[in-house]
Design an enzyme around this catalytic site. Structure first.
Site, PDB file in Angstrom:
ATOM      1  N   ASP A   1      -2.713  -7.566  -6.473  1.00  0.00           N
ATOM      2  CA  ASP A   1      -2.228  -6.596  -6.824  1.00  0.00           C
ATOM      3  C   ASP A   1      -0.855  -6.935  -7.523  1.00  0.00           C
ATOM      4  O   ASP A   1      -0.668  -6.556  -8.878  1.00  0.00           O
ATOM      5  CB  ASP A   1      -1.637  -5.473  -5.704  1.00  0.00           C
ATOM      6  CG  ASP A   1      -0.976  -4.333  -6.072  1.00  0.00           C
ATOM      7  OD1 ASP A   1      -0.995  -3.985  -7.476  1.00  0.00           O
ATOM      8  OD2 ASP A   1      -0.609  -3.441  -5.358  1.00  0.00           O
TER       9      ASP A   1
ATOM     10  N   GLY B   1       3.635  -8.835  -2.358  1.00  0.00           N
ATOM     11  CA  GLY B   1       4.936  -8.629  -3.290  1.00  0.00           C
ATOM     12  C   GLY B   1       5.077  -9.997  -4.178  1.00  0.00           C
ATOM     13  O   GLY B   1       4.182 -10.991  -4.126  1.00  0.00           O
TER      14      GLY B   1
ATOM     15  N   ASN C   1      -7.218 -10.706  -2.264  1.00  0.00           N
ATOM     16  CA  ASN C   1      -6.345  -9.611  -2.712  1.00  0.00           C
ATOM     17  C   ASN C   1      -5.303  -9.603  -3.756  1.00  0.00           C
ATOM     18  O   ASN C   1      -4.511 -10.644  -3.466  1.00  0.00           O
ATOM     19  CB  ASN C   1      -5.969  -8.835  -1.606  1.00  0.00           C
ATOM     20  CG  ASN C   1      -6.836  -8.118  -0.728  1.00  0.00           C
ATOM     21  OD1 ASN C   1      -8.072  -7.989  -0.874  1.00  0.00           O
ATOM     22  ND2 ASN C   1      -6.293  -7.124   0.279  1.00  0.00           N
TER      23      ASN C   1
ATOM     24  N   HIS D   1      -5.164 -11.422   2.186  1.00  0.00           N
ATOM     25  CA  HIS D   1      -4.156 -10.464   1.222  1.00  0.00           C
ATOM     26  C   HIS D   1      -3.118 -11.390   0.743  1.00  0.00           C
ATOM     27  O   HIS D   1      -2.652 -12.359   1.036  1.00  0.00           O
ATOM     28  CB  HIS D   1      -3.517  -9.348   2.495  1.00  0.00           C
ATOM     29  CG  HIS D   1      -4.507  -8.456   2.847  1.00  0.00           C
ATOM     30  ND1 HIS D   1      -4.219  -7.209   2.564  1.00  0.00           N
ATOM     31  CD2 HIS D   1      -5.966  -8.517   3.167  1.00  0.00           C
ATOM     32  CE1 HIS D   1      -5.360  -6.430   2.690  1.00  0.00           C
ATOM     33  NE2 HIS D   1      -6.304  -7.138   3.471  1.00  0.00           N
TER      34      HIS D   1
ATOM     35  N   GLU E   1      -7.655  -6.253  10.639  1.00  0.00           N
ATOM     36  CA  GLU E   1      -6.664  -7.271  10.459  1.00  0.00           C
ATOM     37  C   GLU E   1      -6.133  -7.667  11.431  1.00  0.00           C
ATOM     38  O   GLU E   1      -6.027  -6.963  12.618  1.00  0.00           O
ATOM     39  CB  GLU E   1      -5.643  -6.873   9.180  1.00  0.00           C
ATOM     40  CG  GLU E   1      -4.612  -8.063   9.260  1.00  0.00           C
ATOM     41  CD  GLU E   1      -3.623  -7.663   8.038  1.00  0.00           C
ATOM     42  OE1 GLU E   1      -3.749  -6.580   7.197  1.00  0.00           O
ATOM     43  OE2 GLU E   1      -2.550  -8.235   8.000  1.00  0.00           O
TER      44      GLU E   1
ATOM     45  N   ASP F   1      -5.765  -0.842   8.879  1.00  0.00           N
ATOM     46  CA  ASP F   1      -4.754  -1.898   9.177  1.00  0.00           C
ATOM     47  C   ASP F   1      -4.138  -1.809  10.494  1.00  0.00           C
ATOM     48  O   ASP F   1      -3.040  -0.906  10.526  1.00  0.00           O
ATOM     49  CB  ASP F   1      -3.746  -2.042   8.091  1.00  0.00           C
ATOM     50  CG  ASP F   1      -2.816  -3.128   8.379  1.00  0.00           C
ATOM     51  OD1 ASP F   1      -2.867  -3.831   9.352  1.00  0.00           O
ATOM     52  OD2 ASP F   1      -2.021  -3.237   7.333  1.00  0.00           O
TER      53      ASP F   1
ATOM     54  N   SER G   1      -4.612   1.807  -2.329  1.00  0.00           N
ATOM     55  CA  SER G   1      -3.850   1.880  -1.076  1.00  0.00           C
ATOM     56  C   SER G   1      -3.500   3.360  -1.026  1.00  0.00           C
ATOM     57  O   SER G   1      -3.701   4.258  -1.904  1.00  0.00           O
ATOM     58  CB  SER G   1      -2.524   1.152  -1.510  1.00  0.00           C
ATOM     59  OG  SER G   1      -1.908   1.815  -2.374  1.00  0.00           O
TER      60      SER G   1
ATOM     61  N   ASP H   1      -7.329   0.078   0.520  1.00  0.00           N
ATOM     62  CA  ASP H   1      -6.471  -0.999   1.107  1.00  0.00           C
ATOM     63  C   ASP H   1      -5.386  -0.513   2.173  1.00  0.00           C
ATOM     64  O   ASP H   1      -5.003   0.501   2.001  1.00  0.00           O
ATOM     65  CB  ASP H   1      -5.918  -1.542  -0.142  1.00  0.00           C
ATOM     66  CG  ASP H   1      -5.270  -2.881  -0.045  1.00  0.00           C
ATOM     67  OD1 ASP H   1      -5.598  -3.707   0.838  1.00  0.00           O
ATOM     68  OD2 ASP H   1      -3.996  -2.905  -0.703  1.00  0.00           O
ATOM     69  N   HIS H   2      -5.556  -1.210   3.045  1.00  0.00           N
ATOM     70  CA  HIS H   2      -4.257  -0.949   4.415  1.00  0.00           C
ATOM     71  C   HIS H   2      -4.429   0.591   4.757  1.00  0.00           C
ATOM     72  O   HIS H   2      -3.421   1.245   4.715  1.00  0.00           O
ATOM     73  CB  HIS H   2      -3.112  -1.086   3.944  1.00  0.00           C
ATOM     74  CG  HIS H   2      -3.050  -2.792   3.502  1.00  0.00           C
ATOM     75  ND1 HIS H   2      -2.668  -3.870   4.521  1.00  0.00           N
ATOM     76  CD2 HIS H   2      -2.508  -3.373   2.418  1.00  0.00           C
ATOM     77  CE1 HIS H   2      -2.486  -4.672   4.030  1.00  0.00           C
ATOM     78  NE2 HIS H   2      -2.683  -4.935   2.620  1.00  0.00           N
TER      79      HIS H   2
HETATM   80  P1  13P Z   1      -0.111  -9.226  -3.726  1.00  0.00           P
HETATM   81  O1  13P Z   1       1.027  -8.532  -3.483  1.00  0.00           O
HETATM   82  O2  13P Z   1       0.068 -10.710  -3.568  1.00  0.00           O
HETATM   83  O3  13P Z   1      -0.768  -9.186  -4.973  1.00  0.00           O
HETATM   84  O4  13P Z   1      -1.198  -8.691  -2.678  1.00  0.00           O
HETATM   85  C1  13P Z   1      -1.807  -7.787  -2.763  1.00  0.00           C
HETATM   86  C2  13P Z   1      -2.520  -7.276  -1.543  1.00  0.00           C
HETATM   87  O5  13P Z   1      -2.640  -7.877  -0.505  1.00  0.00           O
HETATM   88  C3  13P Z   1      -3.339  -5.949  -1.302  1.00  0.00           C
HETATM   89  O6  13P Z   1      -3.594  -5.538  -0.177  1.00  0.00           O
HETATM   90  O1  G3H Z   2      -0.927  -4.595  -0.007  1.00  0.00           O
HETATM   91  C1  G3H Z   2      -0.345  -3.834  -0.703  1.00  0.00           C
HETATM   92  C2  G3H Z   2      -0.749  -3.324  -2.198  1.00  0.00           C
HETATM   93  O2  G3H Z   2       0.046  -4.530  -2.791  1.00  0.00           O
HETATM   94  C3  G3H Z   2      -0.649  -1.918  -2.492  1.00  0.00           C
HETATM   95  O3  G3H Z   2       0.808  -1.718  -2.704  1.00  0.00           O
HETATM   96  O4  G3H Z   2       1.048   0.285  -1.395  1.00  0.00           O
HETATM   97  O5  G3H Z   2       2.532  -0.232  -3.311  1.00  0.00           O
HETATM   98  O6  G3H Z   2       0.213   0.537  -3.705  1.00  0.00           O
HETATM   99  P1  G3H Z   2       1.149  -0.150  -2.667  1.00  0.00           P
HETATM  100 ZN    ZN Z   3      -2.608  -6.423   1.684  1.00  0.00          ZN
END
Ligand code: 13P
Ligand code: G3H
Ligand code: ZN
Length: 311
Positions: free
Chosen positions: A258, A181, A256, A213, A134, A104, A50, A82-83
């Site tokens: 995280d 989250g 995805n 995601h 997206e 994004d 990210s 990511d994003h």
């Molecule tokens: P989670 O918070 O569900 O793990 O999603 C992560 C995500 O979409 C990263 O782009």
């Molecule tokens: O979609 C987002 C991911 O969970 C990344 O989280 O931006 O806190 O690194 P972050």
């Molecule tokens: Zn995401």
């Protein structure tokens, strides 16, 4: 093996009715935990960074560590932004060794999302890099962007063909009820995903790879462990694994994750310190954290993604 794009991975995943795991990384232990699981199960994998992670660990360190993992494992590994929040960040990643970027523009008005995504695609494709766009917004927190509950929106299937053809994106993230989250559903609430939207998107874009995601499942044992060892996490409910498996058997080629990794890591570190309060060697507490990540990712590959043996 050099880093790869997601083109081949997604083609095989679509045809084979499985999905590739895209896991967020920001340090060495996370990269090793994920890629050890992928190696053990012979799975292709996407490591994604990210904008916040890139700021935290710095671009050069992340690229070098992901390249080291690809060399050591010999697996097909894609390095993905990511994003991506803007053209400049995408460009820096394209110029700096990433093989895939997400732009994004989902919170922008439709035409602005099309214009920004198209601009990133033109630059990326000229440099051999693939792009994820997206449509639709997920609730939850990613970096500093907080989408309040009630302000999220499902993807409108009427827009997907127009968006994909006008932008030239290689994959599309859609919103069908997942969120970012650990707190995806309220306690007592029954998790539900809009598979009707996914089906409709699939009908409008046959053969086109879709991305999900916010797909962490939130292991209740890990939450219990965190709270047993001094944490204070409220009830957290994620996406049921059977729903993710169903999505993976449909047009979803990238899932995805995280939060599940963060939670597993935190549970392992808390347990370690509860049992070894005098420890102060990071290797001692990051070893169980790395092992916990390997376990989570192995479980995902085998139970949810179905990409084991597909490297
Ligand atoms: P989670 O918070 O569900 O793990 O999603 C992560 C995500 O979409 C990263 O782009
Ligand atoms: O979609 C987002 C991911 O969970 C990344 O989280 O931006 O806190 O690194 P972050
Ligand atoms: Zn995401």
């Amino acid at each position: 093996m050099p880093l790869v794009t997601t083109t081949e991975m997604f083609k095989k995943a679509y045809e084979g009715g499985y999905a590739i795991g895209a896991f967020n990384v920001n340090n060495m232990e996370i990269i090793q935990g994920i890629t050890r699981a992928a190696k053990k199960l012979d799975a292709p994998v996407i490591l994604q960074v990210s904008a916040g992670a890139r700021k935290y660990a710095s671009h050069g360190y992340l690229v070098a560590m992901v390249k080291a993992a690809a060399e050591e494992t010999g697996l097909p590994i894609a390095l993905h932004l990511d994003h991506g929040p803007d053209f400049e960040t995408c460009k820096a990643c394209i110029d700096g060794g990433f093989t895939s970027v997400m732009i994004d523009g989902s919170s922008l008005p439709y035409e602005e999302n099309v214009a920004l995504t198209k601009m990133v695609v033109e630059y990326a494709h000229a440099h051999g890099v693939v792009v994820e766009g997206e449509l639709g917004t997920l609730a939850g927190v990613e970096d500093e962007v907080v989408v309040e509950e009630g302000h999220e929106s499902y993807t409108n299937p009427d827009q997907v063909f127009d968006f994909v053809t006008r932008t030239g994106v290689d994959s599309l993230a859609i919103a069908i009820g997942t969120s970012h989250g650990a707190y995806k559903f309220k306690p007592g609430q029954k998790p539900q995903l809009r598979f009707d939207i996914l089906e409709e998107v699939e009908r409008r874009l046959p053969g086109f790879p879709i991305v999900l995601h916010g797909a962490s499942s939130v292991n209740q044992e890990h939450i219990k462990m965190i709270n047993e060892f001094g944490g204070k996490m409220p009830d957290a409910i994620g996406i049921p694994e059977d729903m993710l498996r169903k999505a993976a058997s449909m047009a979803v080629c990238k899932i995805n994750v995280d939060s599940d990794i963060r939670i597993a890591m935190t549970a392992a570190v808390r347990k370690h310190f509860a049992e070894n309060p005098a420890d102060f060697d990071p290797r001692k507490y990051l070893t169980p954290a790395r092992n916990a990540i390997e376990e989570v990712v192995s479980h995902k590959i085998e139970t949810v993604l179905g990409c084991g043996g597909k490297a």
